[in-house]
Design a protein around this motif. Structure first.
Motif, mmCIF file in Angstrom:
data_model
loop_
_atom_site.group_PDB
_atom_site.id
_atom_site.type_symbol
_atom_site.label_atom_id
_atom_site.label_comp_id
_atom_site.label_asym_id
_atom_site.label_seq_id
_atom_site.Cartn_x
_atom_site.Cartn_y
_atom_site.Cartn_z
ATOM 1 N N PHE A 162 -14.320 50.069 -0.127
ATOM 2 C CA PHE A 162 -14.421 48.647 -0.424
ATOM 3 C C PHE A 162 -15.264 47.937 0.636
ATOM 4 O O PHE A 162 -16.129 47.109 0.311
ATOM 5 N N LEU A 163 -15.027 48.252 1.900
ATOM 6 C CA LEU A 163 -15.818 47.638 2.961
ATOM 7 C C LEU A 163 -17.297 47.997 2.825
ATOM 8 O O LEU A 163 -18.171 47.148 3.013
ATOM 9 N N MET A 164 -17.589 49.236 2.497
ATOM 10 C CA MET A 164 -18.977 49.653 2.333
ATOM 11 C C MET A 164 -19.662 48.854 1.224
ATOM 12 O O MET A 164 -20.843 48.519 1.315
ATOM 13 N N GLN A 165 -18.916 48.529 0.186
ATOM 14 C CA GLN A 165 -19.485 47.798 -0.943
ATOM 15 C C GLN A 165 -19.610 46.302 -0.689
ATOM 16 O O GLN A 165 -20.385 45.624 -1.374
ATOM 17 N N HIS A 166 -18.863 45.763 0.287
ATOM 18 C CA HIS A 166 -18.778 44.313 0.433
ATOM 19 C C HIS A 166 -19.213 43.756 1.787
ATOM 20 O O HIS A 166 -19.430 42.547 1.891
#
Length: 387
Positions: A256-260
């Protein structure tokens, strides 16, 4: 008054308040003994706690990495800049920390500036220790969430804030080891509150990673804490001796962090040669119990040497050993006296620390000798401090 005159007046005001910062030019590799501005100095000011910044094995690994991977990544991780060695580094970090996944960054500031905005936004709430690092403060402000700051280490105050919040998403932000105080956050109590109030707990372990916990796995490992809602941040330019940073935790959370995270998505990846060197750095941290034991000996020597003196050594069981002085002029005066004795210890003043808590920040390194600490103690004992 022109804009340029306004800037000049602001600089003059900072100088009058003993707040003007000065850059020193270091002419030798990071080590306890360095040449600075042409002078040979004994340094107690770097975050190179394990003495790895000039470790020959790391220099050799960096050279080998540059030969294998070149010098630049060429693009962001999500375009074409994510190399096999980046992937290997993230897997090694996750395994070392005992978590499912890790995400690598080029600096710790980039992690802290972007993580809060990925987890919270308008209508959400962030709860932050008042003495958090500036990068966490900036990240909270950039998120546009409500920003609540609780008194340093005050778990009861934090619970009152959490209990009264109606925010849909809640994030607790804290340093593990506070960089100007050397004390450690009440991590177990913070995680208990995160569990009770359905909040994320983001812990910046910049000054704990490599130093605390079994094999240097950090403050969270020392406390034995694990949870899917716990995100560990660490830097790789302090105890690890190179550069970079990471966020680590549960696999879906890291995805999720990688995407956001905008500070991950919209920047060129760090050099793959750096990642190659960091694989060796983690090996050195893991096998570095002797270096960590050496730090404990140095901390004890410093504390004993200042125990019956007029100096106030703030409580810390980390290589960060602050000597509290109070006002800015006194801190600068003591630092200048030490400099005249060829000892480099930085004077830390507001806004880095709260008003009237200016201090010397003594940073110990595993490569310091007993004689180095004795030299610092002898120099301090020749200074007359106004009462």
């Amino acid at each position: 008054m022109s804009q340029l005159d306004t800037i000049r007046a602001a600089l003059a005001e900072r100088e009058a308040q003993s707040l003007l910062r000065v850059r020193r030019i270091v002419e030798t590799p990071c080590a306890p003994r360095v040449t600075v501005d042409g002078q040979a100095m004994l340094a107690f000011c770097s975050n190179d706690y394990l003495g790895l910044a000039s470790e020959p094995a790391l220099a050799a690994a960096l050279e080998a990495g540059a030969r294998r991977w070149g010098t630049g990544a060429g693009a962001s991780h999500l375009v074409s800049g994510h190399y096999a060695v980046h992937e290997a580094l993230e897997a090694r970090l996750a395994s070392f920390l005992g978590v499912e996944a890790a995400l690598s960054f080029s600096t710790g500031y980039m992690v802290n500036a972007g993580i809060a905005a990925a987890l919270a936004g308008r209508g959400d709430a962030i709860f932050a220790d008042r003495l958090n690092h500036a990068s966490l403060v900036d990240g909270a402000m950039l998120s546009r969430a409500e920003h609540h700051r609780y008194a340093h280490g005050d778990v009861a105050a934090l619970e009152r804030l959490l209990k009264s919040s109606n925010a849909k998403r809640k994030v607790i932000l804290t340093d593990s080891v506070f960089s100007m105080d050397g004390d450690i956050a009440p991590l177990e109590a913070l995680l208990n509150l995160a569990e009770a109030y359905d909040a994320w707990l983001v812990v910046d372990d910049a000054h704990g990673f490599g130093v605390l916990g079994p094999q240097g796995r950090g403050a969270l490992a020392e406390a034995g804490l694990q949870s899917w809602r716990l995100i560990c941040i660490g830097t790789l330019g302090k105890a690890a001796g190179v550069s970079g940073a990471f966020a680590a935790g549960q696999r879906d959370v890291i995805e999720f962090l990688m995407q956001h995270m905008r500070t991950y998505i919209f920047t060129t990846a760090a050099s793959p040669a750096i990642a190659h060197a960091l694989l060796t750095a983690i090996d050195l941290i893991e096998s570095g119990d002797a270096r960590r034991a050496r730090l404990l000996d140095l901390e004890a020597q410093l504390a004993e040497g200042l125990g019956d003196s007029r100096w106030t050594l703030m409580p810390s069981r980390t290589p960060i050993q602050p000597v509290l002085l109070g006002d800015n002029d006194t801190a600068l005066g003591v630092a200048k006296h030490l400099w005249s004795q060829q000892i480099w210890v930085p004077a830390i003043r507001p806004p880095t620390v709260p008003k009237d808590t200016a201090r010397l920040r003594v940073s110990l390194c595993a490569k310091h000798t007993d004689a180095d600490v004795d030299q610092l103690l002898a120099a301090l004992n020749t200074i007359q401090v106004p009462q």
